[in-house]
Design a protein around this motif. Structure first.
Motif, PDB file in Angstrom:
ATOM      1  N   TRP A  64       0.957  -1.044   0.124  1.00 12.59           N
ATOM      2  CA  TRP A  64       0.235  -0.033   0.332  1.00 12.59           C
ATOM      3  C   TRP A  64       1.122   1.310  -0.110  1.00 12.59           C
ATOM      4  N   ARG A  65       1.796   1.364   0.717  1.00 17.52           N
ATOM      5  CA  ARG A  65       2.699   2.175   0.528  1.00 17.52           C
ATOM      6  C   ARG A  65       3.050   2.367  -0.283  1.00 17.52           C
ATOM      7  N   ALA A  66       3.729   1.549  -0.656  1.00 19.63           N
ATOM      8  CA  ALA A  66       4.415   1.917  -2.379  1.00 19.63           C
ATOM      9  C   ALA A  66       3.661   2.618  -3.459  1.00 19.63           C
ATOM     10  N   LYS A  67       2.279   1.918  -3.239  1.00 17.90           N
ATOM     11  CA  LYS A  67       1.433   2.901  -4.366  1.00 17.90           C
ATOM     12  C   LYS A  67       0.470   4.372  -3.575  1.00 17.90           C
ATOM     13  N   TYR A  68       0.704   4.849  -2.685  1.00 18.39           N
ATOM     14  CA  TYR A  68       0.311   5.291  -2.424  1.00 18.39           C
ATOM     15  C   TYR A  68       0.468   6.768  -1.323  1.00 18.39           C
ATOM     16  N   TYR A  69       1.549   6.359  -0.480  1.00 22.44           N
ATOM     17  CA  TYR A  69       2.332   7.227   0.452  1.00 22.44           C
ATOM     18  C   TYR A  69       2.902   8.332  -0.056  1.00 22.44           C
ATOM     19  N   HIS A  70       2.438   9.630   0.592  1.00 21.35           N
ATOM     20  CA  HIS A  70       2.982  10.687  -0.318  1.00 21.35           C
ATOM     21  C   HIS A  70       3.349  11.119  -1.463  1.00 21.35           C
ATOM     22  N   LYS A  71       1.747  10.483  -2.646  1.00 23.65           N
ATOM     23  CA  LYS A  71       1.256  10.301  -3.132  1.00 23.65           C
ATOM     24  C   LYS A  71       0.454  11.080  -4.064  1.00 23.65           C
ATOM     25  N   PRO A  72      -0.016  11.689  -4.962  1.00 22.91           N
ATOM     26  CA  PRO A  72      -1.638  12.413  -5.282  1.00 22.91           C
ATOM     27  C   PRO A  72      -2.020  11.281  -5.548  1.00 22.91           C
ATOM     28  N   GLN A  73      -2.051   9.833  -5.494  1.00 23.87           N
ATOM     29  CA  GLN A  73      -3.577   8.730  -5.473  1.00 23.87           C
ATOM     30  C   GLN A  73      -4.087   8.795  -3.855  1.00 23.87           C
ATOM     31  N   ASP A  74      -3.003   8.841  -2.587  1.00 24.14           N
ATOM     32  CA  ASP A  74      -3.536   9.130  -1.264  1.00 24.14           C
ATOM     33  C   ASP A  74      -4.409   9.884  -1.244  1.00 24.14           C
ATOM     34  N   ASP A  75      -5.886   9.485  -2.153  1.00 22.00           N
ATOM     35  CA  ASP A  75      -6.839  10.369  -1.570  1.00 22.00           C
ATOM     36  C   ASP A  75      -8.387   9.433  -1.454  1.00 22.00           C
ATOM     37  N   ILE A  76      -9.549   9.149  -1.441  1.00 26.38           N
ATOM     38  CA  ILE A  76     -10.569   9.496  -0.578  1.00 26.38           C
ATOM     39  C   ILE A  76     -10.952   8.259  -1.760  1.00 26.38           C
ATOM     40  N   ASN A  77     -10.431   8.125  -2.721  1.00 27.34           N
ATOM     41  CA  ASN A  77     -10.607   6.411  -4.228  1.00 27.34           C
ATOM     42  C   ASN A  77      -9.671   5.784  -3.754  1.00 27.34           C
ATOM     43  N   GLY A  78      -8.898   5.930  -2.717  1.00 29.89           N
ATOM     44  CA  GLY A  78      -7.847   4.803  -2.832  1.00 29.89           C
ATOM     45  C   GLY A  78      -8.684   3.472  -1.275  1.00 29.89           C
ATOM     46  N   ILE A  79      -7.887   2.891  -0.728  1.00 25.25           N
ATOM     47  CA  ILE A  79      -8.030   1.806   0.070  1.00 25.25           C
ATOM     48  C   ILE A  79      -8.324   2.000   1.747  1.00 25.25           C
ATOM     49  N   PHE A  80      -9.602   2.177   2.295  1.00 24.09           N
ATOM     50  CA  PHE A  80     -10.228   2.196   3.483  1.00 24.09           C
ATOM     51  C   PHE A  80     -10.856   1.258   4.286  1.00 24.09           C
ATOM     52  N   ASP A  81     -10.953   0.659   4.932  1.00 18.68           N
ATOM     53  CA  ASP A  81     -11.774  -0.161   6.284  1.00 18.68           C
ATOM     54  C   ASP A  81     -12.166   1.175   7.520  1.00 18.68           C
ATOM     55  N   PHE A  82     -13.079   1.868   7.275  1.00 14.38           N
ATOM     56  CA  PHE A  82     -14.264   2.796   8.114  1.00 14.38           C
ATOM     57  C   PHE A  82     -14.016   2.460   9.383  1.00 14.38           C
ATOM     58  N   ASP A  83     -14.181   1.272   9.609  1.00 13.65           N
ATOM     59  CA  ASP A  83     -15.161   0.281  10.297  1.00 13.65           C
ATOM     60  C   ASP A  83     -13.600   0.433  11.585  1.00 13.65           C
ATOM     61  N   ALA A  84     -12.566  -0.387  10.640  1.00 17.09           N
ATOM     62  CA  ALA A  84     -11.128   0.380  11.649  1.00 17.09           C
ATOM     63  C   ALA A  84     -11.238   1.244  12.147  1.00 17.09           C
TER      64      ALA A  84
END
Length: 546
Positions: free
Chosen positions: A492-512
């Motif tokens: 996950w970090r390789a794809k999203y961390y400190h990149k524009p891809q870290d937006d609401i369309n990424g992977i989330f577990d809101f219950d967590a």
């Protein structure tokens, strides 16, 4: 038979802890915990990571929109302002400093002279105080640049560095714990220690060929500092004091030249340092440099609110829940997107703090101590907002008893276990264990100790001021029993961390995310309701000497 006895004893111990947690957490608290909302966490992240906020960079209208949003949410949950002069805000003057390109720098001795300004042999840190500076001083190699009395280790022992420039390798002995190593390797800590020993400059050495290769133009990368209105330096991530004449990084070829002249082998020196054998030595070289720094000032804000405690005396003390509100703004496009929204980093952490206030809104009986909710600026610039608050808090610094920080919980999978970065250094480990037991979570060691996460977020600003602090992250436990969550996190970090891809369309577990907020609430609540104040373990490396 022995195995059964051990298992039974362990089970009894776990049940006893759970029972104790139940006793300390009332029915009212249990009911209030249910107010935490996964749906609202999603809504908060969605707003804070929206493109219209343009990445929440401090000093921009997008960051101010984030400030206004969280203040309104805090008001809804009954939180009172705890900023300056009765407001929600702590106003901070920041300065962007940039090295002018026409600097000069040379490494010289009686027999040689190398122009370090060519081919980026040296990277200089901008001076946030002086617009022009020069230095001409001898170079002394000081190993890791560490002085740690509790570990019986001192790179400066029997060494005279007064008026000189120290050359430092980034690292720590293998005998240091991950937290101790992380703190020792902090640039501000290294610079402060050098200045205390009389040095006037700190240059970090590249000890491996092509390590940290400096791309063209990197010498002009700005650094950010916090200043007083009178232009005095408060804090900077790369240039820690007005007394520092030069700071930066020296390339491998120049470092090798220095070592060869002293008949030293870099690899041998490095291996001995890892084993805890100090390797400091004077060199035959000097560094002469002259440079100019341009400055650009701007205003940004911390947001502070409070939930007042119930005890007439203890309510004057505070447990601080913190999270950084800022992110990276607009930067280099990746896959056609240049807005670094920071949904996980750290809109999710801010959303978690807002849920903590929602839980408190359901409590008629508040804890004994007061709770301070702090959203800080400039974390991505080097923990600047939290550093400023810890140095110049809006409440009495001596009345802050603990900090529970939240930074990028990484809510991408069910929360089954946690690691509490730094908690093992103080009595904060007790409320962590108690809260985790109540929530049905296991507590594990840091699965990624080499990431140096302990000093990379805002809890470290409080720790430097002697305040026990921690930062709760995911553990490794997974539902399938493989217990290798770190593998997924790294992907996950390789794809999203400190990149524009870290937006609401990424992977989330809101219950967590909801469960994470509940856990952090419980840790802070237990501290706030405990008569005994948290303290460092006796003799701990982070225990501030009075």
């Amino acid at each position: 038979m022995k195995t059964r006895i051990l298992i039974t004893a362990f089970s009894c111990m776990v049940l006893a802890k759970a029972s104790f947690a139940q006793e300390r957490i009332s029915k009212e608290v249990a009911t209030a915990l249910e107010l935490a909302s996964a749906k609202q966490i999603k809504a908060d992240i969605t707003y804070l990571a929206d493109d219209k906020l343009l990445g929440r960079k401090p000093g921009t209208p997008g960051y101010k929109m984030a400030v206004d949003y969280v203040i309104e949410e805090l008001k809804k949950n009954g939180v009172k302002p705890a900023g300056e002069n009765g407001t929600w805000l702590q106003t901070i003057l920041m300065r962007s400093a940039t090295i002018e390109p026409d600097f000069t720098a040379s490494l010289y001795s009686s027999t040689s002279n190398e122009n370090l300004a060519e081919e980026h042999g040296i990277t200089l840190s901008p001076n946030p105080v002086a617009s022009q500076a020069s230095v001409d001083a001898a170079v002394v190699f000081v190993g890791y640049g560490i002085t740690a009395p509790t570990k019986n280790y001192d790179d400066y022992k029997d060494l005279n560095v007064k008026g000189k420039i120290v050359l430092v390798l980034r690292g720590a002995p293998e005998s240091f714990s991950s937290s101790e190593a992380s703190a020792s390797m902090n640039i501000a800590t290294i610079q402060k220690n050098a200045l205390q020993h009389g040095a006037i400059g700190v240059i970090m050495a590249s000890a491996v060929d092509r390590q940290r290769n400096v791309p063209a133009g990197a010498i002009n990368r700005p650094s950010i500092a916090v200043m007083t209105p009178k232009g005095e330096l408060v804090v900077s991530s790369g240039f820690s004091s007005k007394d520092l004449k030069i700071a930066g990084t020296l390339g491998f070829n120049a470092v090798k030249k220095i070592f060869n002249s002293a008949e030293k082998d870099i690899s041998t020196i490095t291996e001995k340092l890892k084993k805890g054998e100090t390797q400091s030595f004077a060199t035959n070289y000097k560094i002469k440099a002259s440079y100019k720094t341009s400055h650009n000032d701007f205003i940004t804000y911390n947001v502070a609110g409070k939930i007042e405690g119930s005890d007439p005396k203890l309510k004057k003390e505070y447990v601080v829940h913190s999270a950084h509100l800022d992110h990276l703004g607009i930067s280099k496009p990746i896959e056609g997107d240049s807005i670094y929204n920071g949904a996980h980093d750290n809109a999710s952490g801010v959303a978690s703090l807002l849920q903590i206030t929602k839980i408190y809104s359901g409590l008629k009986a508040k804890p004994k101590r007061s709770v301070l909710i702090l959203m800080v600026t400039g974390e991505e610039m080097g923990l600047l907002g939290s550093s400023y608050f810890a140095l110049k808090p809006t409440v009495n610094i001596n009345q802050i008893v603990a900090n529970v920080n939240t930074d990028m919980p990484t809510i991408i999978a069910p929360l089954l276990s946690i690691t509490a970065l730094g908690a093992e250094h103080s009595t904060l480990i007790n409320p962590v264990n108690e809260a985790a037991s109540y929530m049905g979570l296991t507590v594990e060691p840091d699965p990624e100790p080499n990431e140096n996460r302990f000093v990379r977020s805002d809890q470290y600003s409080f720790i430097k001021e002697g305040i026990p602090a921690l930062h709760v992250k995911y553990g490794n436990k997974t539902a399938d029993g493989k217990n290798n969550l770190d593998v997924f996190v790294k992907e996950w970090r390789a794809k999203y961390y400190h990149k524009p891809q870290d937006d609401i369309n990424g992977i989330f577990d809101f219950d967590a995310g909801r469960k994470y907020a509940q856990l952090n609430f419980l840790i802070g609540y237990l501290v706030a309701n405990d008569i005994e104040r948290p303290h460092w373990n006796p003799g701990d490396i982070f225990e501030k000497k009075k």
